[in-house]
Design a protein around this motif. Structure first.
Motif, PDB file in Angstrom:
ATOM      1  N   HIS A 102       0.802  -1.222   0.000  1.00 27.20           N
ATOM      2  CA  HIS A 102       0.000   0.000   0.000  1.00 27.20           C
ATOM      3  C   HIS A 102       0.837   1.276   0.000  1.00 27.20           C
ATOM      4  N   TRP A 103       2.018   1.249   0.628  1.00 29.34           N
ATOM      5  CA  TRP A 103       2.834   2.460   0.758  1.00 29.34           C
ATOM      6  C   TRP A 103       4.315   2.163   0.559  1.00 29.34           C
ATOM      7  N   PRO A 104       5.081   3.178   0.159  1.00 30.62           N
ATOM      8  CA  PRO A 104       6.539   3.019   0.191  1.00 30.62           C
ATOM      9  C   PRO A 104       6.996   2.904   1.638  1.00 30.62           C
ATOM     10  N   LEU A 105       7.961   2.032   1.871  1.00 28.99           N
ATOM     11  CA  LEU A 105       8.445   1.800   3.230  1.00 28.99           C
ATOM     12  C   LEU A 105       9.838   2.374   3.427  1.00 28.99           C
ATOM     13  N   GLY A 106      10.072   2.886   4.634  1.00 27.60           N
ATOM     14  CA  GLY A 106      11.396   3.312   5.049  1.00 27.60           C
ATOM     15  C   GLY A 106      11.786   2.586   6.316  1.00 27.60           C
ATOM     16  N   LEU A 107      13.067   2.624   6.645  1.00 24.35           N
ATOM     17  CA  LEU A 107      13.570   2.025   7.876  1.00 24.35           C
ATOM     18  C   LEU A 107      14.460   3.053   8.554  1.00 24.35           C
ATOM     19  N   ALA A 108      14.171   3.340   9.818  1.00 21.56           N
ATOM     20  CA  ALA A 108      14.958   4.281  10.615  1.00 21.56           C
ATOM     21  C   ALA A 108      15.505   3.527  11.813  1.00 21.56           C
ATOM     22  N   SER A 109      16.764   3.120  11.743  1.00 26.32           N
ATOM     23  CA  SER A 109      17.304   2.178  12.730  1.00 26.32           C
ATOM     24  C   SER A 109      18.540   2.696  13.433  1.00 26.32           C
ATOM     25  N   SER A 110      18.665   2.306  14.691  1.00 30.23           N
ATOM     26  CA  SER A 110      19.880   2.596  15.445  1.00 30.23           C
ATOM     27  C   SER A 110      20.964   1.561  15.189  1.00 30.23           C
ATOM     28  N   SER A 111      20.630   0.486  14.512  1.00 30.81           N
ATOM     29  CA  SER A 111      21.636  -0.524  14.179  1.00 30.81           C
ATOM     30  C   SER A 111      22.609   0.028  13.146  1.00 30.81           C
ATOM     31  N   VAL A 133      17.950   3.936   6.641  1.00 32.88           N
ATOM     32  CA  VAL A 133      18.944   4.856   7.196  1.00 32.88           C
ATOM     33  C   VAL A 133      19.326   4.385   8.592  1.00 32.88           C
ATOM     34  N   SER A 134      20.620   4.373   8.849  1.00 26.05           N
ATOM     35  CA  SER A 134      21.143   4.072  10.181  1.00 26.05           C
ATOM     36  C   SER A 134      21.453   5.374  10.894  1.00 26.05           C
ATOM     37  N   THR A 135      21.297   5.383  12.213  1.00 24.23           N
ATOM     38  CA  THR A 135      21.632   6.591  12.961  1.00 24.23           C
ATOM     39  C   THR A 135      23.108   6.933  12.857  1.00 24.23           C
ATOM     40  N   GLU A 136      23.954   5.959  12.490  1.00 21.00           N
ATOM     41  CA  GLU A 136      25.369   6.267  12.322  1.00 21.00           C
ATOM     42  C   GLU A 136      25.600   7.106  11.056  1.00 21.00           C
ATOM     43  N   GLU A 137      24.566   7.233  10.229  1.00 20.37           N
ATOM     44  CA  GLU A 137      24.675   7.981   8.976  1.00 20.37           C
ATOM     45  C   GLU A 137      24.093   9.391   9.071  1.00 20.37           C
ATOM     46  N   VAL A 138      23.605   9.763  10.255  1.00 21.28           N
ATOM     47  CA  VAL A 138      23.055  11.106  10.471  1.00 21.28           C
ATOM     48  C   VAL A 138      23.770  11.752  11.651  1.00 21.28           C
ATOM     49  N   ARG A 139      23.337  12.969  11.982  1.00 22.90           N
ATOM     50  CA  ARG A 139      24.104  13.754  12.954  1.00 22.90           C
ATOM     51  C   ARG A 139      24.009  13.246  14.381  1.00 22.90           C
ATOM     52  N   ALA A 140      22.934  12.517  14.715  1.00 23.59           N
ATOM     53  CA  ALA A 140      22.749  12.051  16.095  1.00 23.59           C
ATOM     54  C   ALA A 140      21.763  10.899  16.117  1.00 23.59           C
ATOM     55  N   GLY A 141      21.879  10.070  17.142  1.00 24.70           N
ATOM     56  CA  GLY A 141      20.961   8.953  17.303  1.00 24.70           C
ATOM     57  C   GLY A 141      19.666   9.379  17.958  1.00 24.70           C
ATOM     58  N   LYS A 142      18.759   8.437  18.067  1.00 21.63           N
ATOM     59  CA  LYS A 142      17.499   8.697  18.759  1.00 21.63           C
ATOM     60  C   LYS A 142      17.796   8.998  20.236  1.00 21.63           C
ATOM     61  N   PRO A 143      17.107   9.938  20.876  1.00 21.90           N
ATOM     62  CA  PRO A 143      15.831  10.566  20.525  1.00 21.90           C
ATOM     63  C   PRO A 143      15.916  11.746  19.578  1.00 21.90           C
ATOM     64  N   SER A 144      17.082  12.074  19.045  1.00 24.44           N
ATOM     65  CA  SER A 144      17.139  13.111  18.011  1.00 24.44           C
ATOM     66  C   SER A 144      16.226  12.703  16.852  1.00 24.44           C
ATOM     67  N   PRO A 145      15.573  13.647  16.214  1.00 24.43           N
ATOM     68  CA  PRO A 145      14.714  13.318  15.077  1.00 24.43           C
ATOM     69  C   PRO A 145      15.479  13.071  13.785  1.00 24.43           C
TER      70      PRO A 145
END
Length: 222
Positions: A102-111, A133-145
């Motif tokens: 029904h929808w395109p899927l994304g994955l937002a993971s801390s792994s 997307v892994s949190t290691e690929e962005v500026r900060a991990g969760k709880p950052s958005p």
């Protein structure tokens, strides 16, 4: 009428029963270094990116070595466990297939990327996710958005018309700060804080409860 444009899954605790395994492996590394495990360490580490949790292990808990070397040790042990048995949660494959139709899927993971790819390939789910997307690929991990913001950016959708599926306190806070609607699937082993759970649009007992009609209904909720 607003319509849901995409669904974004978390990985650990949502599709794979791995939170306990992460905890056991990290505790094991600390124990081997004869470092006590602080009472708040398990919850603190949930949602952190690889650079963040490896720095926490070395700088706060006192595991000797460089953070990147400690991270490699932990990740290798996790990968070994996955090769022995991939701990998919009940209904994981089915819910991905159900929503992907029904929808395109994304994955937002801390792994880390290594484990994300290993899980999705082993479960034959890689083709179902348009963006991961892994949190290691962005500026900060969760709880950052940051990780959710990057997933919806790559998907090209409005965050307010996307739905996140999360289980942990930091994951719920991350998705909420990014502006997504949230379906919470709490785990008994690591239940989220009440204030974090209150950020969810709906709370379900299992992945089997997540259906296209439920997802569709969230677009009209404030």
């Amino acid at each position: 009428m607003a319509e849901v444009q995409a669904v974004v899954f978390d990985l650990d605790g949502v599709l794979v029963d791995s939170e306990q395994q992460w905890d056991e492996v990290r505790r094991g590394v600390a124990a081997e270094a004869d470092r006590p495990w602080p009472d708040d360490a398990t919850r603190a580490l949930q949602g952190m990116s690889t650079p963040e949790w490896s720095a926490h292990l070395t700088e706060v808990i006192g595991v000797p070595g460089r953070p990147q070397d400690v991270a490699a040790q932990v990740i290798d042990r996790m990968a070994s466990r996955y090769r022995t048995r991939l701990p998919l949660l009940p209904g994981a494959i089915e819910v991905v297939h159900r929503l992907a139709s029904h929808w395109p899927l994304g994955l937002a993971s801390s792994s880390p990327r290594q484990l994300i790819d290993a899980v999705l390939e082993s479960a034959n789910l890689a083709s179902k996710f348009r963006v991961t997307v892994s949190t290691e690929e962005v500026r900060a991990g969760k709880p950052s958005p940051a990780v959710y913001e990057e997933v919806v950016r790559q998907l090209g959708v409005d965050a307010q018309l996307a739905v996140a599926i999360e289980d942990s306190s930091n994951g719920l806070r991350s998705a909420a700060r990014a502006g997504l609607h949230i379906i919470a699937v709490p785990t008994q082993a690591f239940p989220p804080d009440k204030d974090a759970l209150g950020l969810a649009s709906v709370v379900v007992r299992s992945l089997d409860d997540i259906t296209p009609p439920l997802v569709t209904s969230l677009a009209d909720r404030s």
